[in-house]
Motif scaffolding. Structure first.
Motif, mmCIF file in Angstrom:
data_model
loop_
_atom_site.group_PDB
_atom_site.id
_atom_site.type_symbol
_atom_site.label_atom_id
_atom_site.label_comp_id
_atom_site.label_asym_id
_atom_site.label_seq_id
_atom_site.Cartn_x
_atom_site.Cartn_y
_atom_site.Cartn_z
ATOM 1 N N ARG A 16 49.228 45.607 49.492
ATOM 2 C CA ARG A 16 48.065 46.455 49.743
ATOM 3 C C ARG A 16 47.685 46.470 51.217
ATOM 4 N N THR A 17 47.886 45.331 51.889
ATOM 5 C CA THR A 17 47.398 45.197 53.263
ATOM 6 C C THR A 17 47.924 46.280 54.203
ATOM 7 N N ASP A 34 61.750 42.416 51.498
ATOM 8 C CA ASP A 34 62.081 41.839 50.194
ATOM 9 C C ASP A 34 62.178 42.917 49.114
ATOM 10 N N GLY A 81 52.599 40.767 55.931
ATOM 11 C CA GLY A 81 51.390 40.503 55.167
ATOM 12 C C GLY A 81 51.434 39.037 54.751
ATOM 13 N N HIS A 85 52.699 32.752 51.288
ATOM 14 C CA HIS A 85 54.074 33.235 51.425
ATOM 15 C C HIS A 85 54.165 34.355 52.462
ATOM 16 N N PHE A 111 59.027 37.162 50.615
ATOM 17 C CA PHE A 111 58.937 36.389 49.371
ATOM 18 C C PHE A 111 59.390 34.955 49.615
ATOM 19 N N ASN A 149 51.295 41.195 42.196
ATOM 20 C CA ASN A 149 52.125 42.400 42.239
ATOM 21 C C ASN A 149 52.009 43.261 40.971
ATOM 22 N N LYS A 167 41.968 36.277 51.375
ATOM 23 C CA LYS A 167 43.004 35.736 52.259
ATOM 24 C C LYS A 167 42.480 34.627 53.170
HETATM 25 C C1 GLP Z 1 53.785 40.609 48.270
HETATM 26 C C2 GLP Z 1 54.938 40.875 49.276
HETATM 27 C C3 GLP Z 1 54.603 40.322 50.622
HETATM 28 C C4 GLP Z 1 53.191 40.753 50.954
HETATM 29 C C5 GLP Z 1 52.231 39.965 50.103
HETATM 30 C C6 GLP Z 1 50.767 40.309 50.319
HETATM 31 O O1 GLP Z 1 54.127 39.713 47.275
HETATM 32 N N1 GLP Z 1 56.212 40.395 48.872
HETATM 33 O O2 GLP Z 1 55.551 40.790 51.572
HETATM 34 O O3 GLP Z 1 52.912 40.480 52.295
HETATM 35 O O4 GLP Z 1 52.595 40.029 48.750
HETATM 36 O O5 GLP Z 1 50.349 41.367 49.514
HETATM 37 P P1 GLP Z 1 48.958 42.100 49.702
HETATM 38 O O6 GLP Z 1 48.996 42.762 51.029
HETATM 39 O O7 GLP Z 1 48.902 43.073 48.572
HETATM 40 O O8 GLP Z 1 47.910 41.063 49.625
#
Ligand code: GLP
Length: 243
Positions: free
Chosen positions: A38-39, A67, A132, A138, A141, A165, A203
């Motif tokens: 989402r970020t 990934d 992100g 993490h 991944f 996810n 976060k």
């Molecule tokens: C996912 C992706 C990452 C991403 C992270 C953050 O699992 N594999 O590459 O940075 O989660 O996601 P979000 O930005 O939705 O918080």
């Protein structure tokens, strides 16, 4: 790691689009590492708007996504490849010159991982890596664990990560694949520049641990403290835990 704290998620995206566009202007053949999640969505909206307005061009840019899930049929809307088409590539007037993805549906996954690392080295590595942050720390991944991997590898996703996810699978966490392919830590650590985006309260603990905590494989993003040129762009909510 250098840190910039901005008032809102929109300001984070504004700062990020300026960074990316400036990097492409300086080097039109930039090798750009891309995340999903989402970020970066606000950033991708701005990149599309800037590209359509002629303020930036991806015509000579090479991209590598971080990934991909294992085992989704080609074209599955839950795949990261489909995500990138929806939010960035499919909306551009002119697509990037070369778009690279890990193929989580390859018959021989070990060969696929080797192919990706070879393609990354042939491209000379990543010039600008956008990142992100998982709430568990993490990156890509590269999940927390007893060890980390240098090279692209296969990974079993943590339940928290699968839950994060679930949106890609109509909120159904059971449909989120249990395994994925990801670039390794060396791809991220060897990028010339790394731009980490984090927004929102959820976060804050991971941001604080990444920037000010001990280096630990239990929080893979903490290794960005050693990156030669890593910049964190955080909104005030995500930065709330920083001293
Ligand atoms: C996912 C992706 C990452 C991403 C992270 C953050 O699992 N594999 O590459 O940075 O989660 O996601 P979000 O930005 O939705 O918080």
């Amino acid at each position: 790691m250098k840190v910039r704290i901005l008032a809102s998620a929109d300001e984070v995206a504004d700062a990020a689009v300026r960074e990316v566009a400036a990097a492409i202007r300086l080097n039109p053949s930039l090798v750009l590492g891309l995340p999903t999640g989402r970020t970066p969505l606000r950033l991708y909206d701005r990149l599309v708007a800037w590209e359509r307005a002629g303020r930036v061009s991806f015509a000579r840019v090479t991209t590598f996504n971080l990934d991909e899930f294992i085992g989704l049929p080609a074209g599955d809307p839950g795949s990261y490849r489909a995500f990138m088409e929806r939010h960035l590539f499919g909306r551009l007037r002119q697509r990037p010159h070369r778009i690279n993805f890990l193929d989580g549906n390859a018959a021989d996954l070990d060969a696929e991982l080797e192919r990706y690392d070879r393609a990354l080295s042939r491209a000379g590595g990543i010039d600008l890596q956008l990142l992100g942050l998982g709430t568990n720390g993490h990156v890509g991944f590269n999940e927390p664990g007893a060890t980390l991997n240098t090279h692209s590898h296969r990974v079993r996703l943590h339940n928290k990560t699968r839950a994060a996810n679930a949106d890609l699978f109509e909120g159904n966490v059971r449909r989120v694949p249990r395994e994925a392919l990801t670039v390794g830590m060396s791809t991220i650590m060897c990028a010339n520049r790394a731009l980490m985006l984090a927004t929102g309260r959820g976060k804050a603990p991971a941001v604080a641990a990444m920037v000010q905590g001990p280096l630990t494989t239990r929080l893979p993003a903490s290794f960005l403290q050693l990156h030669r040129d890593a910049v964190g762009l955080f909104d005030t909510a995500a930065a709330a835990g920083l001293q």
